[in-house]
Motif scaffolding. Structure first.
Motif, PDB file in Angstrom:
ATOM      1  N   UNK A  83     -38.049 -26.511 -57.612  1.00 51.71           N
ATOM      2  CA  UNK A  83     -38.837 -27.061 -58.716  1.00 51.71           C
ATOM      3  C   UNK A  83     -39.443 -28.408 -58.301  1.00 51.71           C
ATOM      4  N   UNK A  84     -40.747 -28.563 -58.523  1.00 54.22           N
ATOM      5  CA  UNK A  84     -41.469 -29.785 -58.145  1.00 54.22           C
ATOM      6  C   UNK A  84     -41.326 -30.854 -59.229  1.00 54.22           C
ATOM      7  N   UNK A  85     -40.976 -32.068 -58.859  1.00 57.10           N
ATOM      8  CA  UNK A  85     -40.848 -33.127 -59.880  1.00 57.10           C
ATOM      9  C   UNK A  85     -42.221 -33.652 -60.320  1.00 57.10           C
ATOM     10  N   UNK A  86     -43.009 -32.762 -60.881  1.00 59.24           N
ATOM     11  CA  UNK A  86     -44.369 -33.071 -61.330  1.00 59.24           C
ATOM     12  C   UNK A  86     -44.623 -32.347 -62.650  1.00 59.24           C
ATOM     13  N   UNK A  87     -45.633 -32.773 -63.380  1.00 61.69           N
ATOM     14  CA  UNK A  87     -46.100 -32.053 -64.556  1.00 61.69           C
ATOM     15  C   UNK A  87     -45.044 -31.889 -65.626  1.00 61.69           C
ATOM     16  N   UNK A  88     -44.951 -30.666 -66.167  1.00 65.62           N
ATOM     17  CA  UNK A  88     -44.016 -30.425 -67.276  1.00 65.62           C
ATOM     18  C   UNK A  88     -42.569 -30.539 -66.819  1.00 65.62           C
ATOM     19  N   UNK A  89     -42.302 -30.153 -65.577  1.00 65.03           N
ATOM     20  CA  UNK A  89     -40.920 -30.262 -65.092  1.00 65.03           C
ATOM     21  C   UNK A  89     -40.522 -31.730 -64.962  1.00 65.03           C
ATOM     22  N   UNK A  90     -41.469 -32.561 -64.517  1.00 65.87           N
ATOM     23  CA  UNK A  90     -41.184 -33.986 -64.421  1.00 65.87           C
ATOM     24  C   UNK A  90     -40.865 -34.571 -65.800  1.00 65.87           C
ATOM     25  N   UNK A  91     -41.642 -34.156 -66.823  1.00 65.92           N
ATOM     26  CA  UNK A  91     -41.366 -34.665 -68.187  1.00 65.92           C
ATOM     27  C   UNK A  91     -39.985 -34.229 -68.645  1.00 65.92           C
ATOM     28  N   UNK A  92     -39.651 -32.961 -68.326  1.00 64.60           N
ATOM     29  CA  UNK A  92     -38.325 -32.469 -68.709  1.00 64.60           C
ATOM     30  C   UNK A  92     -37.229 -33.268 -67.995  1.00 64.60           C
ATOM     31  N   UNK A  93     -37.457 -33.583 -66.716  1.00 64.75           N
ATOM     32  CA  UNK A  93     -36.477 -34.389 -65.969  1.00 64.75           C
ATOM     33  C   UNK A  93     -36.283 -35.749 -66.637  1.00 64.75           C
ATOM     34  N   UNK A  94     -37.393 -36.371 -67.020  1.00 67.81           N
ATOM     35  CA  UNK A  94     -37.328 -37.705 -67.639  1.00 67.81           C
ATOM     36  C   UNK A  94     -36.637 -37.634 -68.994  1.00 67.81           C
ATOM     37  N   UNK A  95     -37.022 -36.621 -69.790  1.00 65.50           N
ATOM     38  CA  UNK A  95     -36.450 -36.522 -71.140  1.00 65.50           C
ATOM     39  C   UNK A  95     -34.966 -36.205 -71.103  1.00 65.50           C
ATOM     40  N   UNK A  96     -34.554 -35.446 -70.082  1.00 62.99           N
ATOM     41  CA  UNK A  96     -33.134 -35.075 -70.006  1.00 62.99           C
ATOM     42  C   UNK A  96     -32.336 -36.085 -69.177  1.00 62.99           C
ATOM     43  N   UNK A  97     -33.001 -37.131 -68.675  1.00 60.91           N
ATOM     44  CA  UNK A  97     -32.313 -38.177 -67.912  1.00 60.91           C
ATOM     45  C   UNK A  97     -31.904 -37.729 -66.515  1.00 60.91           C
ATOM     46  N   UNK A  98     -32.572 -36.689 -66.002  1.00 61.51           N
ATOM     47  CA  UNK A  98     -32.203 -36.146 -64.683  1.00 61.51           C
ATOM     48  C   UNK A  98     -33.138 -36.577 -63.565  1.00 61.51           C
ATOM     49  N   UNK A  99     -34.166 -37.374 -63.874  1.00 56.24           N
ATOM     50  CA  UNK A  99     -35.218 -37.627 -62.881  1.00 56.24           C
ATOM     51  C   UNK A  99     -34.686 -38.340 -61.638  1.00 56.24           C
ATOM     52  N   UNK A 100     -33.956 -39.434 -61.817  1.00 61.79           N
ATOM     53  CA  UNK A 100     -33.488 -40.196 -60.651  1.00 61.79           C
ATOM     54  C   UNK A 100     -32.521 -39.366 -59.806  1.00 61.79           C
ATOM     55  N   UNK A 101     -31.587 -38.690 -60.474  1.00 64.64           N
ATOM     56  CA  UNK A 101     -30.586 -37.915 -59.732  1.00 64.64           C
ATOM     57  C   UNK A 101     -31.244 -36.760 -58.974  1.00 64.64           C
ATOM     58  N   UNK A 102     -32.244 -36.122 -59.595  1.00 64.89           N
ATOM     59  CA  UNK A 102     -32.901 -34.990 -58.942  1.00 64.89           C
ATOM     60  C   UNK A 102     -33.657 -35.447 -57.703  1.00 64.89           C
ATOM     61  N   UNK A 103     -34.427 -36.550 -57.841  1.00 62.40           N
ATOM     62  CA  UNK A 103     -35.162 -37.083 -56.675  1.00 62.40           C
ATOM     63  C   UNK A 103     -34.200 -37.465 -55.558  1.00 62.40           C
ATOM     64  N   UNK A 104     -33.101 -38.078 -55.939  1.00 57.79           N
ATOM     65  CA  UNK A 104     -32.116 -38.493 -54.930  1.00 57.79           C
ATOM     66  C   UNK A 104     -31.528 -37.262 -54.224  1.00 57.79           C
ATOM     67  N   UNK A 105     -31.241 -36.220 -55.001  1.00 55.45           N
ATOM     68  CA  UNK A 105     -30.676 -34.988 -54.399  1.00 55.45           C
ATOM     69  C   UNK A 105     -31.676 -34.370 -53.421  1.00 55.45           C
ATOM     70  N   UNK A 106     -32.961 -34.379 -53.788  1.00 53.14           N
ATOM     71  CA  UNK A 106     -33.987 -33.837 -52.880  1.00 53.14           C
ATOM     72  C   UNK A 106     -34.059 -34.680 -51.606  1.00 53.14           C
ATOM     73  N   UNK A 107     -34.023 -36.016 -51.771  1.00 53.50           N
ATOM     74  CA  UNK A 107     -34.121 -36.915 -50.608  1.00 53.50           C
ATOM     75  C   UNK A 107     -32.898 -36.758 -49.704  1.00 53.50           C
ATOM     76  N   UNK A 108     -31.727 -36.609 -50.318  1.00 54.06           N
ATOM     77  CA  UNK A 108     -30.505 -36.457 -49.511  1.00 54.06           C
ATOM     78  C   UNK A 108     -30.506 -35.143 -48.736  1.00 54.06           C
TER      79      UNK A 108
END
Ligand code: SF4
Length: 318
Positions: free
Chosen positions: A220-245
């Protein structure tokens, strides 16, 4: 639009530089065409925020310019995506014209838009021109599919898969390729592709008599509607970090942007459909396909953005 930015995330460009790596083009073999944001669904994971309320679709004039470019570019593959390409007026004729200038065509479908009498001419064109289909089928459980994609999607998707099999798609020995695209239901990396393909093959055949050619797991790409869902659910930072790791340098040579160019519904060119969603143009300036004499040469730099971490995580983005 930018990327979600946890303060401690190393920028993708810096992560490459630190490792002595770079992102450059190889020979441009594929042209991906995003024909519009109109869609019958509004899936949670959509990086383009496509949906029934969107009006952006490729015009007949732009289609003609894209066909002319496809002819100039001598591409091995033309890959049609959206939104739901099925809903774009003139799409069947567009595919027929593209099949005259490229040896292989691929159409990405959400399955639901491919059903019904309005899509019949397109389906017949796909069969007659041997267009490979890549269809979204994110889970083997009704509840999970519908929570990602909406009510009624499950039954329509199964019915369409059966119809495609009846037309010869996905059958052993057939040249009508039917590939499944599977993405995670939330803010986590996809499961192993080989194991997922085996499970889908077994269950789809045993429970519904459905067969397919290959299966691809997509991150899943952290862009568009998925990015909004990540932000609203408070998962954005953790998801980006998991992808980077999960960064895997071995994925770089096979990244799709190295061999492909993307064109938007209004005819502008991008390194990939994700940069298109993020508004990151190819090169320094916004360029229309009509003004591009040929695809970018091997060695041309590709813009690095933090959502690129989704392509380099784990086994990479196929
Ligand atoms: S998002 Fe993926 S495909 Fe696009 S430029 Fe970055 S690495 Fe390449």
């Amino acid at each position: 639009m930018g990327d979600p930015q946890p303060t401690d995330l190393e920028h993708f460009a810096c992560a490459l530089r630190r490792r002595g790596l770079s992102l450059n083009r190889g020979p441009c073999r594929a042209l991906q065409i995003n024909v519009g944001l109109l869609c019958d669904l509004a899936c949670r994971h959509c990086h383009l925020e496509a949906g029934p309320g969107r009006t952006e679709v490729m015009s007949a004039a732009t289609m003609a310019e894209v066909v002319a470019f496809a002819r100039r570019g001598c591409f091995e593959l033309v890959d049609i995506t959206g939104g739901a390409p099925e809903l774009v007026p003139g799409i069947a004729n567009f595919l027929a014209q593209l099949s005259e200038v490229a040896p292989k065509l691929m159409l990405r479908s959400n399955l639901t838009a491919l059903g019904g009498p309005q899509a019949e001419p397109l389906l017949q064109t796909c069969v007659s021109r041997r267009v490979a289909l890549v269809v979204s089928f994110p889970a083997l459980r009704e509840a999970q599919v519908q929570s990602q994609r909406g009510a009624g999607v499950w039954e329509k998707s199964l019915a369409m898969l059966r119809r495609l099999n009846a037309l010869g798609y996905g059958r052993e020995g057939s040249d009508l390729e039917l590939h499944l695209a599977v993405n995670p239901g939330g803010a986590f990396l996809p499961a192993d592709q080989t194991a997922t393909e085996k499970r889908y093959r077994r269950e789809l055949l045993a429970r519904w008599g459905i067969v397919f050619t290959r299966l691809f797991t997509l991150t899943n790409m952290p862009l568009g509607r998925f990015r909004r869902w990540l932000e609203q659910s408070g998962n954005d930072a953790a998801y980006l970090r998991a992808l980077a790791q999960a960064f895997n340098a071995a994925t770089l040579p096979g990244l799709m942007c190295r061999e492909q160019l993307s064109v938007s519904w209004d005819g502008h060119v991008f390194d990939c459909d994700f940069h298109l969603a993020a508004g990151i143009s190819l090169g320094e300036t916004r360029t229309h396909v009509r003004d591009l004499p040929e695809p970018p040469a091997p060695g041309t730099p590709i813009a690095a953005a933090d959502h690129c971490y989704a392509c380099t995580a784990g086994a990479g983005f196929t």
